[in-house]
Design a protein around this motif. Structure first.
Motif, PDB file in Angstrom:
ATOM      1  N   TRP A   1      44.357  41.196  23.674  1.00 10.50           N
ATOM      2  CA  TRP A   1      44.463  41.765  25.250  1.00 10.50           C
ATOM      3  C   TRP A   1      45.722  41.808  25.222  1.00 10.50           C
ATOM      4  CZ3 TRP A   1      43.099  42.352  29.657  1.00 10.50           C
ATOM      5  CH2 TRP A   1      43.298  42.243  31.252  1.00 10.50           C
ATOM      6  N   LEU A   2      46.191  42.021  26.045  1.00 18.64           N
ATOM      7  CA  LEU A   2      48.209  42.402  26.122  1.00 18.64           C
ATOM      8  C   LEU A   2      48.518  41.209  28.057  1.00 18.64           C
ATOM      9  CD1 LEU A   2      50.514  42.961  25.667  1.00 18.64           C
ATOM     10  CD2 LEU A   2      50.628  44.826  27.466  1.00 18.64           C
ATOM     11  N   SER A   3      48.259  39.757  27.383  1.00 18.15           N
ATOM     12  CA  SER A   3      48.694  39.148  28.393  1.00 18.15           C
ATOM     13  C   SER A   3      50.115  39.127  29.127  1.00 18.15           C
ATOM     14  CB  SER A   3      48.761  37.443  27.703  1.00 18.15           C
ATOM     15  OG  SER A   3      49.018  36.789  28.998  1.00 18.15           O
ATOM     16  N   THR A   4      49.913  39.373  30.862  1.00 18.95           N
ATOM     17  CA  THR A   4      50.621  39.784  31.101  1.00 18.95           C
ATOM     18  C   THR A   4      50.831  39.231  32.241  1.00 18.95           C
ATOM     19  OG1 THR A   4      49.464  41.476  32.525  1.00 18.95           O
ATOM     20  CG2 THR A   4      51.648  42.331  31.512  1.00 18.95           C
ATOM     21  N   ALA A   5      49.803  37.857  32.286  1.00 15.26           N
ATOM     22  CA  ALA A   5      50.150  36.593  33.268  1.00 15.26           C
ATOM     23  C   ALA A   5      51.342  35.386  33.120  1.00 15.26           C
ATOM     24  CB  ALA A   5      48.332  36.017  33.970  1.00 15.26           C
ATOM     25  N   TYR A   6      51.122  34.697  31.634  1.00 23.15           N
ATOM     26  CA  TYR A   6      51.222  33.877  30.366  1.00 23.15           C
ATOM     27  C   TYR A   6      52.276  34.870  29.431  1.00 23.15           C
ATOM     28  CZ  TYR A   6      46.946  31.773  32.137  1.00 23.15           C
ATOM     29  OH  TYR A   6      46.098  31.453  32.917  1.00 23.15           O
ATOM     30  N   THR A   7      53.001  33.593  29.026  1.00 21.41           N
ATOM     31  CA  THR A   7      54.008  33.927  27.868  1.00 21.41           C
ATOM     32  C   THR A   7      53.428  32.457  26.972  1.00 21.41           C
ATOM     33  OG1 THR A   7      56.343  32.799  29.417  1.00 21.41           O
ATOM     34  CG2 THR A   7      55.363  34.515  28.939  1.00 21.41           C
ATOM     35  N   ARG A   8      53.541  33.451  25.380  1.00 22.49           N
ATOM     36  CA  ARG A   8      53.869  31.780  24.811  1.00 22.49           C
ATOM     37  C   ARG A   8      55.061  30.956  24.540  1.00 22.49           C
ATOM     38  NH1 ARG A   8      55.084  31.905  19.223  1.00 22.49           N
ATOM     39  NH2 ARG A   8      53.478  30.341  18.069  1.00 22.49           N
TER      40      ARG A   8
ATOM     41  N   TYR B   1      49.658  26.664  21.198  1.00 25.09           N
ATOM     42  CA  TYR B   1      48.562  25.918  21.204  1.00 25.09           C
ATOM     43  C   TYR B   1      47.928  26.081  22.121  1.00 25.09           C
ATOM     44  CZ  TYR B   1      50.104  27.434  16.293  1.00 25.09           C
ATOM     45  OH  TYR B   1      50.699  28.605  15.454  1.00 25.09           O
ATOM     46  N   ALA B   2      47.784  25.093  22.582  1.00 26.22           N
ATOM     47  CA  ALA B   2      47.132  25.026  23.858  1.00 26.22           C
ATOM     48  C   ALA B   2      47.883  25.224  25.091  1.00 26.22           C
ATOM     49  CB  ALA B   2      47.734  22.844  24.074  1.00 26.22           C
ATOM     50  N   ALA B   3      48.726  26.058  24.684  1.00 22.39           N
ATOM     51  CA  ALA B   3      49.286  27.028  25.517  1.00 22.39           C
ATOM     52  C   ALA B   3      48.419  28.179  25.930  1.00 22.39           C
ATOM     53  CB  ALA B   3      49.990  26.060  25.576  1.00 22.39           C
ATOM     54  N   SER B   4      48.719  28.385  25.224  1.00 23.15           N
ATOM     55  CA  SER B   4      47.800  29.846  24.269  1.00 23.15           C
ATOM     56  C   SER B   4      46.538  29.507  24.964  1.00 23.15           C
ATOM     57  CB  SER B   4      48.076  30.089  23.098  1.00 23.15           C
ATOM     58  OG  SER B   4      47.443  30.093  22.280  1.00 23.15           O
ATOM     59  N   LEU B   5      45.982  28.978  24.867  1.00 25.64           N
ATOM     60  CA  LEU B   5      44.316  28.527  25.757  1.00 25.64           C
ATOM     61  C   LEU B   5      43.876  29.797  26.586  1.00 25.64           C
ATOM     62  CD1 LEU B   5      43.159  25.818  23.815  1.00 25.64           C
ATOM     63  CD2 LEU B   5      43.168  27.736  23.039  1.00 25.64           C
ATOM     64  N   ALA B   6      44.629  29.557  26.901  1.00 29.76           N
ATOM     65  CA  ALA B   6      43.797  29.975  28.766  1.00 29.76           C
ATOM     66  C   ALA B   6      44.533  31.395  28.434  1.00 29.76           C
ATOM     67  CB  ALA B   6      45.196  29.506  29.924  1.00 29.76           C
ATOM     68  N   ALA B   7      45.204  31.970  28.134  1.00 30.59           N
ATOM     69  CA  ALA B   7      44.999  33.454  27.886  1.00 30.59           C
ATOM     70  C   ALA B   7      44.122  34.255  26.677  1.00 30.59           C
ATOM     71  CB  ALA B   7      46.830  33.731  27.664  1.00 30.59           C
ATOM     72  N   GLN B   8      43.708  32.945  25.752  1.00 28.21           N
ATOM     73  CA  GLN B   8      42.898  33.495  25.156  1.00 28.21           C
ATOM     74  C   GLN B   8      41.799  33.289  25.960  1.00 28.21           C
ATOM     75  OE1 GLN B   8      42.769  34.335  22.048  1.00 28.21           O
ATOM     76  NE2 GLN B   8      40.770  34.461  22.432  1.00 28.21           N
ATOM     77  N   VAL B   9      41.265  32.594  27.426  1.00 28.90           N
ATOM     78  CA  VAL B   9      39.948  32.523  27.934  1.00 28.90           C
ATOM     79  C   VAL B   9      40.036  34.033  28.419  1.00 28.90           C
ATOM     80  CG1 VAL B   9      38.956  31.928  29.506  1.00 28.90           C
ATOM     81  CG2 VAL B   9      39.658  30.232  27.605  1.00 28.90           C
TER      82      VAL B   9
ATOM     83  N   GLN C   1      41.439  39.110  20.927  1.00 28.88           N
ATOM     84  CA  GLN C   1      42.852  38.138  20.422  1.00 28.88           C
ATOM     85  C   GLN C   1      43.555  38.838  22.128  1.00 28.88           C
ATOM     86  OE1 GLN C   1      43.825  36.073  17.710  1.00 28.88           O
ATOM     87  NE2 GLN C   1      42.407  36.720  16.476  1.00 28.88           N
ATOM     88  N   VAL C   2      44.860  37.810  21.754  1.00 29.66           N
ATOM     89  CA  VAL C   2      45.335  37.764  23.281  1.00 29.66           C
ATOM     90  C   VAL C   2      46.954  38.068  22.051  1.00 29.66           C
ATOM     91  CG1 VAL C   2      46.390  35.305  22.898  1.00 29.66           C
ATOM     92  CG2 VAL C   2      46.856  37.612  25.047  1.00 29.66           C
ATOM     93  N   ALA C   3      47.886  39.165  23.037  1.00 26.81           N
ATOM     94  CA  ALA C   3      49.020  39.299  22.025  1.00 26.81           C
ATOM     95  C   ALA C   3      49.787  39.161  23.625  1.00 26.81           C
ATOM     96  CB  ALA C   3      49.105  40.687  22.502  1.00 26.81           C
TER      97      ALA C   3
ATOM     98  N   VAL D   1      57.447  43.402  22.644  1.00 29.76           N
ATOM     99  CA  VAL D   1      56.454  42.404  21.648  1.00 29.76           C
ATOM    100  C   VAL D   1      56.556  41.272  20.339  1.00 29.76           C
ATOM    101  CG1 VAL D   1      54.474  42.969  20.378  1.00 29.76           C
ATOM    102  CG2 VAL D   1      54.877  44.623  21.755  1.00 29.76           C
ATOM    103  N   GLU D   2      55.729  40.091  21.290  1.00 25.26           N
ATOM    104  CA  GLU D   2      56.338  39.826  20.285  1.00 25.26           C
ATOM    105  C   GLU D   2      55.397  39.144  19.212  1.00 25.26           C
ATOM    106  OE1 GLU D   2      57.918  35.790  22.237  1.00 25.26           O
ATOM    107  OE2 GLU D   2      59.277  37.241  21.937  1.00 25.26           O
ATOM    108  N   GLU D   3      53.836  38.756  19.824  1.00 22.68           N
ATOM    109  CA  GLU D   3      53.157  38.450  18.262  1.00 22.68           C
ATOM    110  C   GLU D   3      51.830  38.054  18.916  1.00 22.68           C
ATOM    111  OE1 GLU D   3      53.302  34.354  16.082  1.00 22.68           O
ATOM    112  OE2 GLU D   3      54.604  33.939  17.696  1.00 22.68           O
ATOM    113  N   LEU D   4      50.162  37.736  18.547  1.00 21.87           N
ATOM    114  CA  LEU D   4      49.172  36.968  18.632  1.00 21.87           C
ATOM    115  C   LEU D   4      49.388  35.972  19.100  1.00 21.87           C
ATOM    116  CD1 LEU D   4      46.278  39.610  16.917  1.00 21.87           C
ATOM    117  CD2 LEU D   4      48.351  39.922  19.074  1.00 21.87           C
ATOM    118  N   GLY D   5      48.418  35.228  19.098  1.00 27.28           N
ATOM    119  CA  GLY D   5      48.246  33.608  19.428  1.00 27.28           C
ATOM    120  C   GLY D   5      47.964  32.785  18.348  1.00 27.28           C
ATOM    121  N   GLY D   6      47.991  33.466  16.975  1.00 26.15           N
ATOM    122  CA  GLY D   6      47.959  33.188  15.890  1.00 26.15           C
ATOM    123  C   GLY D   6      48.462  33.850  15.093  1.00 26.15           C
TER     124      GLY D   6
END
Ligand SMILES: Cc1ncc(COP(=O)(O)O)c(C=O)c1O
Length: 370
Positions: free
Chosen positions: A188-195, A210-218, A227-229, A239-244
């Motif tokens: 999933w390409l997140s446009t609402a959130y950045t990492r 990782y706490a900050a990436s969870l809403a995007a993962q949800v 996974q989220v990118a 493009v940066e990276e995935l959550g992990g």
């Protein structure tokens, strides 16, 4: 490498898990669910530096409710694996690189540096005590996942670097990341959130990221993705990276590209290793910025033939689908080799062969633990 200053004497646990139960866990370990009999602990204080290293029974930690980590998240961690080779010996992969990253993360989070020699010695001490927990590497991809971490344990509510810090290593047997065999993941390409933003903590391995990436993962899960990118936080374009995991793009001509390190991307040890392995396998390799437009257009035109994610836990994993608000595209053909492209498969195998000692370790990437 200088010799370790800390020592980790072992207090053998009196009630280890019975052998039959341990064997049952090792037969089907899953990921991160069961922990070995022991753990490593060490303490740092501003007055005494590092001291009190030990291997002790795995169990709950006692923390004062005002411990700074619980309020201000002053915490860092690492993730690595111990691999059993066919002759029974146990090895880990590039621990000096994890130690160096741990030290960089410590610097960013205003935590004390644990010297490389102590870091590696702590892994050796735990894996030696819990050697029976390292799964057999026979043909499969089972390993013992090692999780070193460090956190502010000082009981104090002021916002400043803690004057007491706890270092801990726990270990968990891990089966193949994909129990039903390697299959492409959807992103999933997140446009609402950045990492991570420039000047922030993106290049550090700290729990807060990782706490900050969870809403995007949800959001990713709600949209049927694994996974989220993330895109960069400034232009929302690169493009940066995935959550992990880090990302790689394979081109029709066999060349491969990964987003360059900009200070907001975690420098994966798998990513760095692939940079070297790919060159050896005859691929031209580049680190440069890649826009989301280049990704979409490259897949549409056939110029990008494979995309894969990489990291310690899942090694190398094909990306089969990218979805975003209002659209999606497929990458690769699920009907051909289960959607695992030849370059992805080749790099994955090359890396696993080094880690499990099935090919000569020409670069000195392996360190023997037991
Ligand atoms: C955000 C992020 N990127 C990339 C990686 C891959 O790093 P490594 O290859 O060292 O496991 C990880 C996993 O550690 C991660 O958490």
């Amino acid at each position: 490498m200088s010799s370790a200053a800390l020592s980790f004497p072992v207090s053998q646990r009196q009630d280890p898990l019975p052998v039959d139960q341990r064997e049952a866990v090792l037969a089907s370990p899953g990921f991160g669910k069961t922990f070995t009999d022991h753990m490593v602990l060490a303490t740092w204080t501003a007055e005494r530096g590092w001291h009190d290293g030990k291997v002790t029974a795995y169990g709950p930690l006692s923390l004062d409710p005002s411990a700074a980590v619980l309020h201000y998240a002053q915490e860092i961690f690492e993730g690595m694996k111990a691999y059993r080779h066919v002759d029974g010996s146990v090895w880990t992969f590039r621990p000096e690189a994890n130690a160096a990253r741990f030290a960089r993360s410590a610097g960013r989070l205003a935590l004390p540096v644990l010297p490389e020699a102590d870091f590696v010695e702590s892994l050796r001490a735990l894996v030696t005590a819990d050697e029976a927990w390292v799964p057999s590497g026979d043909g499969g991809e089972a390993s013992l996942y090692l999780r070193p971490f460090m956190f502010a344990s000082e009981a104090f509510l002021g916002v400043r670097p803690a004057r007491q810090v706890t270092y801990c290593v726990i270990a968990s047997p891990a089966g193949p990341y994909f129990a039903s065999g390697l299959k492409p993941v959807s992103i999933w390409l997140s446009t609402a959130y950045t990492r991570a933003a420039p000047g922030g903590t993106g290049a550090a391995k700290c729990g807060g990221n990782y706490a900050a990436s969870l809403a995007a993962q949800v959001e990713a899960t709600a949209n049927g993705c694994d996974q989220v990118a993330f895109l960069d936080a400034v232009e929302r374009r690169w493009v940066e990276e995935l959550g992990g995991m880090n990302l790689y793009f394979v081109h029709r001509d066999g060349s491969i590209v990964t987003p360059e390190l900009t200070g907001t991307i975690l420098e994966g040890i798998t990513r760095s290793s692939i940079l070297e392995l790919a060159e050896e396998l005859g691929h031209q390799v580049k680190e440069r910025r890649i826009s989301i437009q280049e990704w979409r257009e490259g897949v549409a035109s056939g110029d990008i033939t494979e995309v894969f994610a990489c990291g310690t836990a899942a090694v190398v994993t094909p990306v089969g689908r990218l979805a975003w608000e209002g659209g999606e595209m497929l990458i690769g053909d699920p009907e051909v080799d289960g959607g695992v492209g030849p370059v992805t498969a080749g790099l994955r195998q090359a890396l696993l062969d080094v880690q499990y000692g099935r090919t000569p370790d020409t670069r000195g990437w392996l360190t023997r633990l037991t």
